[in-house]
Enzyme design. Structure first.
Site, mmCIF file in Angstrom:
data_model
loop_
_atom_site.group_PDB
_atom_site.id
_atom_site.type_symbol
_atom_site.label_atom_id
_atom_site.label_comp_id
_atom_site.label_asym_id
_atom_site.label_seq_id
_atom_site.Cartn_x
_atom_site.Cartn_y
_atom_site.Cartn_z
ATOM 1 N N HIS A 1 0.888 -1.165 0.000
ATOM 2 C CA HIS A 1 0.000 0.000 0.000
ATOM 3 C C HIS A 1 0.925 1.215 0.000
ATOM 4 O O HIS A 1 2.020 1.165 0.578
ATOM 5 C CB HIS A 1 -0.832 0.110 1.279
ATOM 6 C CG HIS A 1 -1.770 -1.025 1.543
ATOM 7 N ND1 HIS A 1 -1.394 -2.152 2.207
ATOM 8 C CD2 HIS A 1 -3.090 -1.167 1.268
ATOM 9 C CE1 HIS A 1 -2.441 -2.960 2.322
ATOM 10 N NE2 HIS A 1 -3.482 -2.391 1.767
ATOM 11 N N ASP B 1 2.367 1.969 3.352
ATOM 12 C CA ASP B 1 3.216 0.957 3.994
ATOM 13 C C ASP B 1 4.664 1.352 3.770
ATOM 14 O O ASP B 1 5.537 1.076 4.593
ATOM 15 C CB ASP B 1 3.105 -0.426 3.331
ATOM 16 C CG ASP B 1 1.727 -1.021 3.375
ATOM 17 O OD1 ASP B 1 0.969 -0.691 4.291
ATOM 18 O OD2 ASP B 1 1.436 -1.839 2.477
HETATM 19 C C1 XUL Z 1 -7.662 -6.633 4.173
HETATM 20 C C2 XUL Z 1 -6.851 -7.042 3.015
HETATM 21 C C3 XUL Z 1 -5.950 -5.996 2.460
HETATM 22 C C4 XUL Z 1 -5.868 -6.001 0.969
HETATM 23 C C5 XUL Z 1 -5.070 -4.867 0.399
HETATM 24 O O1 XUL Z 1 -8.458 -7.628 4.691
HETATM 25 O O2 XUL Z 1 -6.891 -8.170 2.588
HETATM 26 O O3 XUL Z 1 -4.709 -6.182 3.032
HETATM 27 O O4 XUL Z 1 -5.295 -7.181 0.498
HETATM 28 O O5 XUL Z 1 -5.584 -3.651 0.756
#
Ligand code: XUL
Ligand code: CO
Length: 438
Positions: free
Chosen positions: A103, A106
């Protein structure tokens, strides 16, 4: 390699075979071993999730962080970001993962102004680009965290306040720029808070229209700026919202179809999200595959005794074999792969635990790949299913399937036969067949 070694005493993890008792070796994952037409590495396309593995410090609703990651100890956000990335690339190189996923925030914490956040992100993208050049690690997909910041408490693209929607746009534009700059093979939308808590204060129809509009804008921006990879929607039925708009694979497909987004979007199916939606992972994979939209997966497992997203590392070879049967049956991954969206437990506080977790997950998938490939080669399972439907391959059954019969025809044909004899589904026989290979 960076000057500082974070995972001291751990060398590159290698394949030592099933008889090895070295906990820091692979017993089944042998990257260059061929399985059919591809190597294991090409089939599985493992990715490491930046958020759980290098950023998640073990906080839970009842307690503070437990993990004292040395790369997160510095006083300055950018310094922590750089060190985290050095540790990440050291880990990914040592474990032999070809991909990673992140992300936006992150990589580095958000700043206190738009400009400062963008400056930080740009620095991290430059650093990642240089690491990607020095290693063989590539970006499987990028995404934007549109759920953690308090501004998103009522949703991001579906927020009732347009100004928040614009903030989400700012974030997705930057995250797409980062993904494109790093040659990402995909870009994921998990609708963190795209849903609602109470219908009493929600215009659901309007929110879903806004979500579609937003996704279309992201698609247009990505395509106009050279992004040739896949956009993924990641279904999840609940948590953090009570009702999520991207509930499961079928709901997402129908949404994409309704808003004419199917050409550019595929699905990223996550194990624990499937089980929260009262489905098996295999079911969700098959729903996506049936529509030609099985893009990528987030690998983890839930807990059989509770109802939330525990994101544990996968270890059930039987279930993974069933999943690999669907994945191989759909032709395998193209732009997608297996992203370990999984975290070590809160009390697994040694850095070595991160290695054990990923080695276990990678070995479990390697075993499942070997088993599924052997089952498909053997052919009995496929023959069994084909045979089960063979009454539609000839005569009136074939005419029915190709749309040549009316309901009156069916009624007339029924009258010609006596009551159909029972034909066993032989589920236990088939389950035993899978067991022979696991
Ligand atoms: C949350 C989830 C996230 C997504 C990316 O449950 O799975 O980590 O994969 O935003
Ligand atoms: Co996920």
């Amino acid at each position: 390699m960076a000057k500082h070694e974070y995972f001291q005493g751990i060398k590159r993890v290698t394949y030592e075979g099933p008889r090895s008792d070295n906990p820091l070796a692979f017993r089944y994952y042998n990257a260059n071993q061929r399985v059919g037409k591809k190597t294991m590495k090409e089939h599985l396309r493992f990715a490491i999730a930046y958020w759980h593995t290098f950023t998640g410090m073990g906080a839970d609703p009842f307690g503070a962080p437990t993990k004292k990651f040395p790369w997160l100890q510095g006083a300055d956000a950018l310094d922590r970001g750089f060190r985290k990335m050095d540790a990440a690339f050291e880990f990914m190189t040592k474990i032999g993962a070809p991909y990673y996923c992140f992300h936006d925030f992150d990589l580095v914490e958000e700043g206190d102004s738009w400009k400062e956040s963008e400056r930080r992100l740009q620095k991290m993208v430059d650093h990642a680009r240089s690491w990607q050049r020095q290693t063989e690690v590539k970006l499987l997909w990028g995404t934007a965290n549109l759920f953690a910041h308090p501004r998103y408490m009522n949703g991001a693209a579906t927020n009732p306040d347009f100004r928040v929607v614009a903030c989400a746009g700012w974030q997705v534009k930057n995250a797409l720029d980062a993904t494109i700059a790093l040659g990402g093979a995909g870009y994921t939308f998990w609708g963190g808070r795209e849903g609602y808590l109470s219908l009493l204060n929600t215009d659901m129809k309007r929110e879903q229209e806004h979500l579609a509009r937003f996704l279309g804008m992201a698609r247009d921006y990505g395509r106009a700026n050279g992004f040739k990879g896949s956009f993924y929607i990641e279904p999840k039925p609940m948590e953090p919202s009570k009702h999520q708009y991207d509930f499961d694979a079928a709901t997402c497909l129908s949404f994409l179809r309704e808003f004419d987004l199917l050409d550019d979007f595929k699905l990223n199916i996550e194990v624990n999200h499937a089980t929260l939606a009262q489905h098996t992972f295999q079911h969700e994979l098959q729903v996506a595959a049936n529509a030609g939209k099985l893009g990528s997966i987030d690998a983890n497992r839930g807990d059989y005794q509770n109802g939330w997203d525990t994101d544990q590392f996968p270890n059930n070879v039987y279930e993974l074999t069933e999943a690999m049967l669907v994945i191989l049956g759909a032709g395998g991954f193209k732009t997608g792969g297996i992203n370990f969206d999984a975290k070590t437990r809160r009390n697994s506080t040694d850095l070595t635990d991160i290695f054990y977790a990923h080695i276990g997950g990678m070995d479990a998938f390697a075993r499942a790949l070997l088993a599924a490939h052997a089952i498909l080669e053997d052919g009995e399972l496929k023959d069994f299913v084909r045979q089960r439907y063979s009454s539609f391959d000839k005569g009136a059954g074939k005419q029915f399937a190709s749309g040549k019969l009316t309901l009156s025809d069916l009624s007339r044909i029924a009258g010609v036969f006596p009551e159909p004899e029972q034909i066993s589904g032989r589920q236990e026989y088939i389950e035993n067949l899978i067991s022979r290979y696991v």
